[in-house]
Design an enzyme around this catalytic site. Sequence first.
Site, PDB file in Angstrom:
ATOM      1  N   HIS A   8       0.866  -1.622  -0.166  1.00 54.77           N
ATOM      2  CA  HIS A   8      -0.187  -0.329  -0.231  1.00 54.77           C
ATOM      3  C   HIS A   8       1.188   1.375  -0.308  1.00 54.77           C
ATOM      4  CE1 HIS A   8      -4.045  -1.502   0.078  1.00 54.77           C
ATOM      5  NE2 HIS A   8      -3.834  -2.554   1.118  1.00 54.77           N
ATOM      6  N   ASP A  62       1.070  -4.572   5.063  1.00 60.05           N
ATOM      7  CA  ASP A  62      -0.474  -4.873   4.740  1.00 60.05           C
ATOM      8  C   ASP A  62      -0.324  -5.741   3.354  1.00 60.05           C
ATOM      9  OD1 ASP A  62      -1.137  -2.849   4.746  1.00 60.05           O
ATOM     10  OD2 ASP A  62      -3.663  -3.497   4.556  1.00 60.05           O
ATOM     11  N   GLU A  63      -1.604  -7.146   3.350  1.00 56.96           N
ATOM     12  CA  GLU A  63      -1.149  -7.136   1.604  1.00 56.96           C
ATOM     13  C   GLU A  63      -0.142  -6.988   0.853  1.00 56.96           C
ATOM     14  OE1 GLU A  63      -5.005  -4.687   1.388  1.00 56.96           O
ATOM     15  OE2 GLU A  63      -5.999  -6.427   1.413  1.00 56.96           O
ATOM     16  N   VAL A  64       0.814  -7.676   0.817  1.00 62.11           N
ATOM     17  CA  VAL A  64       1.963  -7.375   0.136  1.00 62.11           C
ATOM     18  C   VAL A  64       1.915  -8.485  -0.746  1.00 62.11           C
ATOM     19  CG1 VAL A  64       4.567  -7.489   0.454  1.00 62.11           C
ATOM     20  CG2 VAL A  64       3.673  -6.327   2.396  1.00 62.11           C
TER      21      VAL A  64
END
Length: 543
Positions: free
Chosen positions: A152, A208-210
């Site tokens: 992000h 997060d959300e790598v």
Amino acid sequence: MKKTRHQSVRKSLKLYGSLIFTLIVVTLLYWIWKKPSRIDRLNNYKENSNIINEFAHSSYQQSVPFEGEKIVHIDLKGAPPKISYYEKLFPLLKELGATGILIEYEDMFPYADMLYNISAFNAYSIEEIKRINLIAKQNKLKMIPLIQTFGHMEFILKLSDYREYREVPAYPQVICPTHPNTLKLIKSMIEQIVEAHPSAEMIHIGADEVYYLGMCGRCSDTMLKYNLSKHLLFLEHVSNVVAIINRMYPHLRVLMWDDQFRSISLKDLKNRKLNNIEPVIWKYTKDVYEELGPSLWDNYNQVFTNVWIASAFKGATGSNQFVTDVTHYLQNHRSWLSIIAEYKNHINFQGIIITGWQRYDHFAVLCELLPVGIPALAMSLRLILGYNDSPLSPPTEVAKILQCKQPYALIGPVFGSPKCSYPGGNVLELVLHLQQLKQEFEAILDDSRVHGWLSSYNIDHTFSNPNYVDSVTAPLKRIKSELDQVENDITEAMFEIYDNYTIEEWKETYIKPFVEKVDRLWEAKENILAKDSWPRRPLRNEI
């Protein structure tokens, strides 16, 4: 003699009445003695759904409310409020039971020096951030800044100057952890944000959300050279970021989202010695337990000293939702509270972060505005504080705090508008009106008269039955008029909270396309009804 008979009858009736009264009292006492307590009824709720009728009063308080921190997330990558709004918002959050703020700046922070060009043109100033911190302090709310350090990072990686930092050249979301300047960039961000929050006790490093990892040439070479898996490469970068914070600011506790940890083996988590990280386990579904099973809690218990959880009060049911699904978020919190109750003797829950996402990522449209989500936030905090309001009765206590005239409508728009006077309550009122107009318009489009007499063929050839066209489009004039009024009123209402950039973006996203649809149907209706004679078939293309 007649008088004696009447006296005898009265005496008998009196005796009979006394007997009936005694039986009623005995029955009531027996029923009260046998009736389970409120807590017993709550425990048996799942076994006997009829018991919910016992909770028809406004509320009752459970014996054990959640004792950890209650942190409200403010997502500034969309719709950043004016500073004047924080002066009204923070006292309300304090009254609702919040203990702190997780503030996610992205490009709304006024970065300087080598990072001067990543801030938005309408970013807050350092003086404004000082003011936000002061307002939080005055309301005894802890400030926790969030800095993106892995995934992000679109707000930086979208820029041409930082294109080479991307893990995948075409996707500006994940930063390359092995780029020689990545840690230098992150270190500079950390220094500037910590300096702007001198009273902070905690910092959140995102992560997060790598979605893309180990894909660039540098990362592939590093993984091969040091025999690293993608999971170990992730842990290596996180450890380096945490080491920077521990070295420069040893007093700061480090929080980060946990989702990348979930797929990493217990052995690898233990080997990295991550006990100085406090993971924030996030899940925004109605049934959290269904997706976060016992193995996760067993693993985290062996690795992390402290653990946080994250729920949601808005921005988690659809990237373009503009009205909050209150029921969804209340179920999410009830589910989380059941997990806390089950694992509290094994897991050291430090607090709950109630997230309120404003965009799904840096490029997405705005979802529910902050004032629109406040009723869901208020009712969620009430659950966390130990109250369990009956689904059969309106949330009257929340209605009092938010100054709402229609408590039932807080549950959902099916009950109308709540008519609230909390800061931004008029924005909610107008958004619900817009939703109502959209539903009315969709009902017109779904009508069989539109499918049969206002199809694209009918419109292209201005050839239709005027009776059906006139009848099905009868509400359009009112819808157009009310839509114009909503647009004017919401512009004024939003100006009390947001700058013109946010107002125009929101209107472009949710009002402009709707106005265009209504206008197209109105124009088609007008063109068809303007005709009073029609050609013989077949219809020609030029007609």
